[in-house]
Design a protein around this motif. Structure first.
Motif, PDB file in Angstrom:
ATOM      1  N   GLY A  50       0.905  -1.122   0.074  1.00 11.51           N
ATOM      2  CA  GLY A  50       0.120   0.060  -0.097  1.00 11.51           C
ATOM      3  C   GLY A  50       0.766   1.241   0.069  1.00 11.51           C
ATOM      4  O   GLY A  50       0.538   2.231  -0.639  1.00 11.51           O
ATOM      5  N   ILE A  51       1.869   1.197   0.793  1.00  8.41           N
ATOM      6  CA  ILE A  51       2.836   2.411   0.923  1.00  8.41           C
ATOM      7  C   ILE A  51       3.549   2.583  -0.330  1.00  8.41           C
ATOM      8  O   ILE A  51       3.505   3.837  -0.867  1.00  8.41           O
ATOM      9  CB  ILE A  51       3.689   2.175   2.110  1.00  8.41           C
ATOM     10  N   LEU A  52       3.847   1.578  -1.119  1.00  5.04           N
ATOM     11  CA  LEU A  52       4.522   1.566  -2.319  1.00  5.04           C
ATOM     12  C   LEU A  52       3.597   1.641  -3.628  1.00  5.04           C
ATOM     13  O   LEU A  52       4.213   1.803  -4.709  1.00  5.04           O
ATOM     14  CB  LEU A  52       5.637   0.307  -2.375  1.00  5.04           C
ATOM     15  N   GLY A  53       2.227   1.830  -3.344  1.00  6.80           N
ATOM     16  CA  GLY A  53       1.477   1.755  -4.383  1.00  6.80           C
ATOM     17  C   GLY A  53       1.654   0.617  -5.416  1.00  6.80           C
ATOM     18  O   GLY A  53       1.114   0.802  -6.495  1.00  6.80           O
ATOM     19  N   GLU A  54       1.649  -0.557  -4.926  1.00  2.78           N
ATOM     20  CA  GLU A  54       1.736  -1.545  -5.579  1.00  2.78           C
ATOM     21  C   GLU A  54       0.309  -2.362  -5.564  1.00  2.78           C
ATOM     22  O   GLU A  54       0.353  -3.528  -6.586  1.00  2.78           O
ATOM     23  CB  GLU A  54       3.033  -2.510  -5.031  1.00  2.78           C
ATOM     24  N   GLY A  55      -0.402  -2.142  -4.928  1.00  2.00           N
ATOM     25  CA  GLY A  55      -1.916  -2.894  -4.953  1.00  2.00           C
ATOM     26  C   GLY A  55      -1.696  -4.184  -4.422  1.00  2.00           C
ATOM     27  O   GLY A  55      -1.193  -4.505  -3.665  1.00  2.00           O
ATOM     28  N   GLY A  56      -2.392  -5.231  -5.076  1.00  2.00           N
ATOM     29  CA  GLY A  56      -2.355  -6.533  -4.669  1.00  2.00           C
ATOM     30  C   GLY A  56      -3.671  -6.810  -3.643  1.00  2.00           C
ATOM     31  O   GLY A  56      -4.385  -5.960  -3.287  1.00  2.00           O
ATOM     32  N   PRO A  57      -3.878  -8.304  -3.087  1.00  2.98           N
ATOM     33  CA  PRO A  57      -4.858  -8.256  -2.179  1.00  2.98           C
ATOM     34  C   PRO A  57      -4.929  -7.921  -1.127  1.00  2.98           C
ATOM     35  O   PRO A  57      -3.680  -7.477  -0.415  1.00  2.98           O
ATOM     36  CB  PRO A  57      -4.643  -9.953  -2.118  1.00  2.98           C
ATOM     37  N   PRO A  58      -6.279  -7.407  -0.347  1.00  2.00           N
ATOM     38  CA  PRO A  58      -6.181  -7.011   0.972  1.00  2.00           C
ATOM     39  C   PRO A  58      -5.828  -8.269   1.992  1.00  2.00           C
ATOM     40  O   PRO A  58      -5.438  -9.513   1.483  1.00  2.00           O
ATOM     41  CB  PRO A  58      -7.605  -6.567   0.970  1.00  2.00           C
ATOM     42  N   TRP A  59      -5.706  -7.979   3.376  1.00  2.00           N
ATOM     43  CA  TRP A  59      -5.695  -8.794   4.417  1.00  2.00           C
ATOM     44  C   TRP A  59      -6.928  -9.711   4.729  1.00  2.00           C
ATOM     45  O   TRP A  59      -8.033  -8.918   4.610  1.00  2.00           O
ATOM     46  CB  TRP A  59      -5.169  -8.129   5.392  1.00  2.00           C
ATOM     47  N   SER A  60      -6.985 -10.842   4.787  1.00  2.00           N
ATOM     48  CA  SER A  60      -8.000 -11.909   5.380  1.00  2.00           C
ATOM     49  C   SER A  60      -7.769 -12.410   6.234  1.00  2.00           C
ATOM     50  O   SER A  60      -6.497 -13.095   6.197  1.00  2.00           O
ATOM     51  CB  SER A  60      -8.526 -12.538   4.020  1.00  2.00           C
ATOM     52  N   ASP A  61      -8.278 -12.652   7.215  1.00  2.00           N
ATOM     53  CA  ASP A  61      -8.089 -13.721   8.349  1.00  2.00           C
ATOM     54  C   ASP A  61      -8.986 -14.856   8.143  1.00  2.00           C
ATOM     55  O   ASP A  61      -9.175 -15.845   9.393  1.00  2.00           O
ATOM     56  CB  ASP A  61      -8.130 -12.935   9.683  1.00  2.00           C
ATOM     57  N   ARG A  62      -9.431 -15.154   7.081  1.00  2.00           N
ATOM     58  CA  ARG A  62     -10.435 -16.373   6.844  1.00  2.00           C
ATOM     59  C   ARG A  62      -9.435 -17.702   7.190  1.00  2.00           C
ATOM     60  O   ARG A  62     -10.122 -18.615   7.841  1.00  2.00           O
ATOM     61  CB  ARG A  62     -10.973 -16.475   5.418  1.00  2.00           C
ATOM     62  N   ALA A  63      -8.278 -17.698   6.902  1.00  2.00           N
ATOM     63  CA  ALA A  63      -7.614 -18.846   7.010  1.00  2.00           C
ATOM     64  C   ALA A  63      -6.413 -18.702   7.629  1.00  2.00           C
ATOM     65  O   ALA A  63      -5.170 -19.312   7.250  1.00  2.00           O
ATOM     66  CB  ALA A  63      -7.175 -19.602   5.799  1.00  2.00           C
ATOM     67  N   THR A  64      -6.325 -18.094   8.852  1.00  2.00           N
ATOM     68  CA  THR A  64      -5.040 -17.797   9.776  1.00  2.00           C
ATOM     69  C   THR A  64      -4.768 -19.053  10.599  1.00  2.00           C
ATOM     70  O   THR A  64      -6.056 -19.483  11.237  1.00  2.00           O
ATOM     71  CB  THR A  64      -5.622 -16.671  10.423  1.00  2.00           C
ATOM     72  N   PRO A  65      -3.657 -19.822  10.428  1.00  4.51           N
ATOM     73  CA  PRO A  65      -3.513 -20.779  11.210  1.00  4.51           C
ATOM     74  C   PRO A  65      -3.013 -20.388  12.495  1.00  4.51           C
ATOM     75  O   PRO A  65      -2.446 -19.353  12.758  1.00  4.51           O
ATOM     76  CB  PRO A  65      -2.388 -21.709  10.562  1.00  4.51           C
ATOM     77  N   ARG A  66      -3.162 -21.231  13.772  1.00  5.90           N
ATOM     78  CA  ARG A  66      -2.943 -20.980  14.945  1.00  5.90           C
ATOM     79  C   ARG A  66      -2.416 -22.321  15.713  1.00  5.90           C
ATOM     80  O   ARG A  66      -3.036 -23.422  15.308  1.00  5.90           O
ATOM     81  CB  ARG A  66      -3.700 -20.310  15.727  1.00  5.90           C
ATOM     82  N   VAL A  67      -1.364 -22.349  16.422  1.00  2.00           N
ATOM     83  CA  VAL A  67      -0.763 -23.731  16.935  1.00  2.00           C
ATOM     84  C   VAL A  67      -0.449 -23.520  18.552  1.00  2.00           C
ATOM     85  O   VAL A  67       0.160 -22.570  18.857  1.00  2.00           O
ATOM     86  CB  VAL A  67       0.605 -24.237  16.275  1.00  2.00           C
ATOM     87  N   THR A  68      -0.832 -24.501  19.213  1.00  2.00           N
ATOM     88  CA  THR A  68      -0.665 -24.731  20.703  1.00  2.00           C
ATOM     89  C   THR A  68       0.546 -25.631  20.518  1.00  2.00           C
ATOM     90  O   THR A  68       0.173 -26.780  20.419  1.00  2.00           O
ATOM     91  CB  THR A  68      -1.782 -24.801  21.519  1.00  2.00           C
ATOM     92  N   PHE A  69       1.679 -25.265  21.235  1.00  3.73           N
ATOM     93  CA  PHE A  69       2.870 -26.284  21.025  1.00  3.73           C
ATOM     94  C   PHE A  69       3.016 -26.944  22.236  1.00  3.73           C
ATOM     95  O   PHE A  69       4.265 -27.194  23.049  1.00  3.73           O
ATOM     96  CB  PHE A  69       4.220 -25.386  20.758  1.00  3.73           C
ATOM     97  N   THR A  70       1.742 -27.571  22.745  1.00  3.72           N
ATOM     98  CA  THR A  70       1.830 -28.626  23.680  1.00  3.72           C
ATOM     99  C   THR A  70       1.995 -29.849  23.362  1.00  3.72           C
ATOM    100  O   THR A  70       2.127 -30.110  21.901  1.00  3.72           O
ATOM    101  CB  THR A  70       0.557 -28.481  24.570  1.00  3.72           C
TER     102      THR A  70
END
Length: 471
Positions: free
Chosen positions: A341-361
């Protein structure tokens, strides 16, 4: 108070140089912009010094002990004597003894400049940095201000807690020895990871969790599995118990709960979440209203707080500060959106639809997308499938410690997965969730997933069993 105006041209100021901030500042410098990075703590943020890196070194050491204890009955005989000294030494090496010199040198070698101090927005297009001597430096960048201010351990206002030598994750990873006993407030990822580590090295550990289950943000099956495994290993767990008072007599802590239980331990670890200092960012100076009631910096899916306007630089925010997942990989992904965005390059926005998370127990718990409860709350037509890891050949071959499961959450109207959880030994949870993350991200039809050929005998084959249940 001495106030100086920064006289050299500056294109961008990045306040908060955690993993995301460092990525933004470095890439902007690579692109030829004049960049100033600001942080009052260590350049690199929580992850390399107090979070991901040192804690996983501790987890790995504890897992080695557990594997050795499983040798009898499976592979022969084995004698193991836990020793914390090599773990503490490894942590010091991994964190460079809590020095960020290499990180600062790496950033300045890319052309950036680094200021050690507390940065805040003090007006439209203006950042003020208070350095270690108390001097204030005012910087007016031409193109961008980026807030990557991260988060701090949240310490609840429990009577008697303030002023005691309690631990947060920061003190825990720097421990030079294992306490004889440890009370842990919080049954989330951080609390459980560290609880299991210290228990395996000989501490008598008690976990106090206010919610009715462990890992309350994840599927109930994950909390139930960890409750069984941890209690079988000798840990004591109090669920639905709120710490009502804390005492410290100079040698031991006492924790009294609202259910009348009293826990006594040499050390107390507070792992009750994290908080964002929104007021400290100076958002009010942008005319966005009172920030005192905000728990995160408001940013859109382009990570913009304020878009550029005329001669006024834009304001972006990334990472923990925006409250969409306190994970390094989230900060890095959001950093990419901000840089483009700062460089004016465009591209896809942020999406949290498929954000992974791991508990390392151990068992390790990996998850992505929505839980069943969250999907139902959103009004989706939901079908779930759950398969036990031990039903597959790999689970039976693994022997002791082979507990785990795969649960998938499908939107039946769309015919795709919207969430999944995988739990298993030897890192299986985090590794299995990678395939599930791809499925959720790409909206792969469940009918296609059901036709995938999975290698035998692997933990991953359990995914196939769970998927069949939602067809």
């Amino acid at each position: 108070m001495i106030v100086d105006n920064w006289r050299d041209p500056v294109d961008a100021v990045v306040v908060g140089m955690g993993p995301g901030g460092e990525e933004v500042a470095g890439r902007l410098a690579d692109a030829g912009l004049d960049v100033v990075g600001v942080d009052q703590r260590l350049l690199g943020g929580e992850c390399p010094y107090y979070g991901c890196i040192p804690s996983k070194a501790m987890v790995r050491a504890a897992d080695l002990l557990a594997e050795a204890w499983r040798v009898p009955g499976m592979a022969g005989t084995c004698m193991v004597e836990p020793s914390w000294a090599p773990v503490a030494r490894h942590v010091r090496e991994a964190t460079a003894d809590w020095s960020d010199k290499a990180a600062v040198d790496r950033f300045t070698a890319r052309g950036g400049r680094f200021l050690r101090g507390r940065g805040r927005i003090t007006g439209p297009g203006e950042v003020t940095v208070e350095d270690e001597s108390g001097r204030e430096i005012v910087i007016r960048p031409r193109r961008a201000i980026v807030l990557g201010t991260g988060s701090e351990p949240a310490v609840p206002p429990i009577p008697g807690l303030a002023g005691t030598p309690f631990w947060t994750n920061r003190e825990a990873v720097a421990a030079e020895e294992v306490p004889r006993s440890l009370a842990v407030l919080g049954g989330g990822a951080v609390g459980l990871e560290l609880a299991q580590v210290f228990a395996r090295f000989g501490a008598d550990v008690t976990v106090v969790e206010a919610a009715p289950r462990l890992l309350p943000a994840e599927e109930p099956e994950a909390g139930e599995l960890l409750l069984r495994v941890l209690t079988e290993a000798g840990l004591t767990v109090h669920l639905g118990s709120l710490a009502a008072a804390v005492g410290h007599d100079g040698s031991a802590f006492t924790v009294d709960t609202d259910r009348g239980d009293r826990v006594t331990a040499e050390r107390l670890l507070v792992a009750t979440g994290r908080r964002v200092d929104v007021e400290g960012t100076g958002l009010a100076a942008l005319g966005l209203g009172d920030a005192s009631g905000l728990h995160a910096v408001p940013a859109d899916d382009r990570m913009r707080v304020l878009p550029p306007l005329g001669s006024r630089p834009g304001v972006w925010a990334i990472g923990d500060a925006v409250g969409r997942g306190a994970f390094t990989h989230v900060a890095m992904a959001q950093a990419d959106v901000a840089v483009r965005g700062i460089l004016g390059e465009g591209g896809p926005p942020w999406s949290d639809r498929a954000t992974p998370r791991v508990t390392f127990t151990e068992p390790e718990v990996g998850a992505v997308g929505l839980t069943e409860h969250q999907a139902v709350e959103q009004g989706l037509q939901v079908r779930t499938g759950t398969a036990d890891l031990r039903s597959g050949a790999r689970g039976r071959l693994h022997g002791p410690g082979g507990d785990g499961f795969v649960k998938v959450v499908a939107d039946t109207a769309a015919g795709t997965l919207v969430g999944a959880t995988a739990a298993g030994p030897a890192g299986a949870g985090g590794e299995m969730v990678s395939a599930l993350t791809l499925a959720v991200h790409a909206r792969v039809p469940v009918s296609d997933l059901a036709r995938v050929t999975w290698a035998f005998p692997t933990f991953h084959r359990t995914i196939a069993e769970a998927v069949k249940m939602v067809l």
